[in-house]
Design an enzyme around this catalytic site. Structure first.
Site, PDB file in Angstrom:
ATOM      1  N   ASP A 193      38.812  47.481  44.849  1.00 13.98           N
ATOM      2  CA  ASP A 193      38.654  46.091  45.106  1.00 13.98           C
ATOM      3  C   ASP A 193      39.913  45.461  45.271  1.00 13.98           C
ATOM      4  OD1 ASP A 193      37.265  43.472  44.707  1.00 13.98           O
ATOM      5  OD2 ASP A 193      36.641  43.853  42.774  1.00 13.98           O
ATOM      6  N   LYS A 205      41.845  37.700  39.657  1.00 13.47           N
ATOM      7  CA  LYS A 205      40.651  37.679  40.443  1.00 13.47           C
ATOM      8  C   LYS A 205      39.597  36.583  40.340  1.00 13.47           C
ATOM      9  CE  LYS A 205      38.777  42.034  41.392  1.00 13.47           C
ATOM     10  NZ  LYS A 205      39.005  41.611  42.707  1.00 13.47           N
ATOM     11  N   GLU A 234      32.861  42.105  39.246  1.00 12.48           N
ATOM     12  CA  GLU A 234      33.929  42.883  39.721  1.00 12.48           C
ATOM     13  C   GLU A 234      34.388  43.487  38.652  1.00 12.48           C
ATOM     14  OE1 GLU A 234      35.492  40.583  43.774  1.00 12.48           O
ATOM     15  OE2 GLU A 234      36.112  40.076  41.741  1.00 12.48           O
ATOM     16  N   LYS A 287      49.975  39.297  48.054  1.00 10.60           N
ATOM     17  CA  LYS A 287      49.373  39.234  46.761  1.00 10.60           C
ATOM     18  C   LYS A 287      50.477  39.596  45.641  1.00 10.60           C
ATOM     19  CE  LYS A 287      45.819  37.750  48.878  1.00 10.60           C
ATOM     20  NZ  LYS A 287      44.505  38.177  48.998  1.00 10.60           N
ATOM     21  N   ALA A 337      42.518  41.626  45.411  1.00 14.43           N
ATOM     22  CA  ALA A 337      43.194  40.968  44.154  1.00 14.43           C
ATOM     23  C   ALA A 337      43.484  39.806  44.774  1.00 14.43           C
ATOM     24  CB  ALA A 337      43.821  41.814  43.312  1.00 14.43           C
ATOM     25  N   ASP A 338      43.596  38.475  43.939  1.00 14.50           N
ATOM     26  CA  ASP A 338      44.286  37.379  44.432  1.00 14.50           C
ATOM     27  C   ASP A 338      45.751  37.499  44.174  1.00 14.50           C
ATOM     28  OD1 ASP A 338      42.035  36.171  45.493  1.00 14.50           O
ATOM     29  OD2 ASP A 338      41.276  35.883  43.312  1.00 14.50           O
TER      30      ASP A 338
END
Length: 253
Positions: free
Chosen positions: A103, A116, A125, A143, A105-106
């Site tokens: 996945d 996230k 998620e 990030k 991520a922010d």
């Protein structure tokens, strides 16, 4: 007038170059993460959502043994990525034990804690990530937060809530010290709040730099009306970052 036109074209070229670098960085991180972590005996694979995961799904879709495994989606976009890359789609209800999940991520800190939920899929998620024996994050250099969360990602902690609780949860978060609490809106595409895949609302709560992400997560999670919090605490095993130079850096536990 000619000077203004030249400046505008120059800025456009620069923005295009930056955009291409970022996209190349995302692809490099995604391909390497898949190549180094996806094993031939993995049978259940979680695929998240977001712009970097597009390249993850592409790479997994190039696997010669893709008929031998099943992919679990974390939302609508994720489902589309799985199908469009010729992968077999399954559900977390069918396969509650996941071998590996990928996945985006922010934001990622040096302890591999994550923010996230910028794409509004945080509950599913987290559900898939929590079911995975290994959880690998892929992102680009923007990030990374070497210190604390809430520094690079400044839009606030995404929080999924039951719709009729938004007023109470907003007040609770303000009393906890949030600088701003915003009920996320659909924008020009939708009048009213964003509605998640689970038919819930999203709140973005800005606490500034988060000194103790684990404590904040626990405090928010205990609020009545909160479904899930976009703080992923000590869940990721590795994070692959595509750097501006084109190289890939890796943070591990």
């Amino acid at each position: 007038m000619m000077l203004k036109t030249w400046i505008r074209k120059s800025v456009t070229r620069q923005m295009t170059t930056i955009g291409n670098k970022v996209e190349a960085a995302k692809m490099a991180a995604a391909f390497r993460a898949v190549d180094e972590n996806l094993k031939p005996n993995d049978r259940i694979i979680g695929i998240g959502s977001g712009s970097t995961v597009v390249h993850v799904a592409e790479r997994i879709g190039q696997s010669s043994n893709k008929d031998s495994f099943t992919c679990i989606a974390t939302g609508f976009q994720s489902k589309e990525l799985i199908i469009s890359n010729g992968l077999r789609l399954g559900s977390i209800e069918q396969f509650p034990k996941v071998d590996i999940a990928f996945d985006g991520a922010d934001e990622v800190d040096s302890k591999l804690n994550l923010i996230k939920g910028g794409g509004a899929c945080l509950f599913q998620e987290k559900l898939v990530a929590s079911a995975a024996s290994k959880f690998v994050v892929v992102a680009d250099y923007r990030k990374k937060s070497p210190s604390t969360l809430g520094v690079q990602w400044t839009k606030g902690v995404p929080i999924e809530i039951v719709p009729n609780s938004y007023a109470k949860v907003t007040r609770d978060l303000q009393e906890m010290g949030a600088k701003s609490v915003i009920l996320r809106q659909g924008g020009s595409a939708k009048a009213g709040p964003v509605v998640t895949d689970n038919n819930n609302f999203l709140i973005d709560a800005d606490f500034g730099a988060i000194e103790d992400a684990e404590k904040l997560h626990s405090s928010i999670k205990q609020l009545v009306g909160v479904v899930e919090v976009g703080l992923f605490i000590q869940m990721a095993d590795q994070s692959y970052f595509g750097e501006e130079s084109g190289e890939v850096s890796i943070w591990s536990k």
